[in-house]
Design a protein around this motif. Sequence first.
Motif, PDB file in Angstrom:
ATOM      1  N   TYR A 159       0.818  -1.230   0.000  1.00  0.00           N
ATOM      2  CA  TYR A 159       0.000   0.000   0.000  1.00  0.00           C
ATOM      3  C   TYR A 159       0.846   1.272   0.000  1.00  0.00           C
ATOM      4  CZ  TYR A 159      -2.803  -3.759   2.113  1.00  0.00           C
ATOM      5  OH  TYR A 159      -3.366  -4.967   2.423  1.00  0.00           O
TER       6      TYR A 159
ATOM      7  N   PRO B  18      -4.939   5.346   7.513  1.00  0.00           N
ATOM      8  CA  PRO B  18      -4.724   3.940   7.185  1.00  0.00           C
ATOM      9  C   PRO B  18      -5.013   2.963   8.329  1.00  0.00           C
ATOM     10  CG  PRO B  18      -3.009   5.256   6.205  1.00  0.00           C
ATOM     11  CD  PRO B  18      -3.825   6.199   7.041  1.00  0.00           C
TER      12      PRO B  18
ATOM     13  N   GLN C  96      -7.361  -0.057   2.419  1.00  0.00           N
ATOM     14  CA  GLN C  96      -6.076   0.617   2.206  1.00  0.00           C
ATOM     15  C   GLN C  96      -5.597   0.438   0.765  1.00  0.00           C
ATOM     16  OE1 GLN C  96      -2.983   0.341   5.377  1.00  0.00           O
ATOM     17  NE2 GLN C  96      -4.505  -0.861   6.481  1.00  0.00           N
TER      18      GLN C  96
ATOM     19  N   LEU D  76       1.028   3.750   2.043  1.00  0.00           N
ATOM     20  CA  LEU D  76       0.308   4.966   2.434  1.00  0.00           C
ATOM     21  C   LEU D  76       1.044   5.643   3.588  1.00  0.00           C
ATOM     22  CD1 LEU D  76      -3.347   3.558   2.429  1.00  0.00           C
ATOM     23  CD2 LEU D  76      -2.159   4.755   0.578  1.00  0.00           C
TER      24      LEU D  76
END
Length: 240
Positions: A95, A142, A150, A97
Motif C-alpha cells: 500500500y 490507514p 487501504q 500509504l
Amino acid sequence: MSTIIKIKDLRKVYRMGNERVVALDNISLDINKGECCCILGTSGSGKSTLLNMIAGLEKPTKGLINVKGNRIDKMNEKKVTKFRQKHVGFVFQSYNLLPNLTALENVAMPLIFTGMPKKKREKEAKRMLSAVGLGDRLRHKPSQMSGGQQQRVSIARAFVGTPEIVFADEPTGNLDTKTTMEVMKLITTIAKDNNQTLIIVTHDVETSVYANRVIHVRDGLIESIEMNEIEEVEEKKQEA
C-alpha cells in the motif's frame, strides 16, 4: 494500437562480490497504449527487475527503454523523476500509504507535484475515492481501515490525475481471494475506461487472468506470451 513502451535487447547484470547475476537477459517487448499487460513469474524470475527498468527506478546494463517517445534509460535521476510524476502511477503490494495522513490527503499528494491548486487537488482526490467505493472514508487514516480499503486508497492515489501508465506491483499480494477479485476488477475497469496502460507484475496466475496479455518471465527471459479473452474470463467468474 500505438506502442507506448518499447524495450529492446534489455539486459541487467548485478555484481555480487566476484559473482555476476544476470537478472534480465536481452529482453525485447512492445506494450501498446491502453493495454492491460501482466508480467508473470516466480520469485527470482526477473519480473520485478523488468518493472523497475521500465519505470526508470533502475538503469539497465545495456539495451533500450523507450516510454512515450522518451529514452528512460538515458535520463538522469531528476528528469526521470519528473517524467514519473507527470505520466506514471504506482499500486504497491504493501500500500505505501503515509500513516499520519487521511485517505483524502494520501490520494491528493501526487497532484502536489503537478502544481495543481489545493482545492482542485482535493476535488480530484474525492472523485477518485468515490470511484473506488471510499467516498465515506475521506477522513480516515490507514490504521482505521482494512487491508482491502487501504489498497483501494492506494489504487485511487495511483489513478488520480489520470496518468497514461499505471504499474501495479503484486497489487493483491496481501489480500484474500474475494478482495483480490474486487481489486483486480476495479483497477482493470478504471484503466480500460480511461484508455490507460496498466502493467501488472505478479507471481499469481489468478491475478494474471485479468490482463489482455500475459508475459511469462523465467530466469531473466521471456518464456512465452499468452493472450487472454477478457470477456470469457468475466463470464466464467460470474458463473462460478
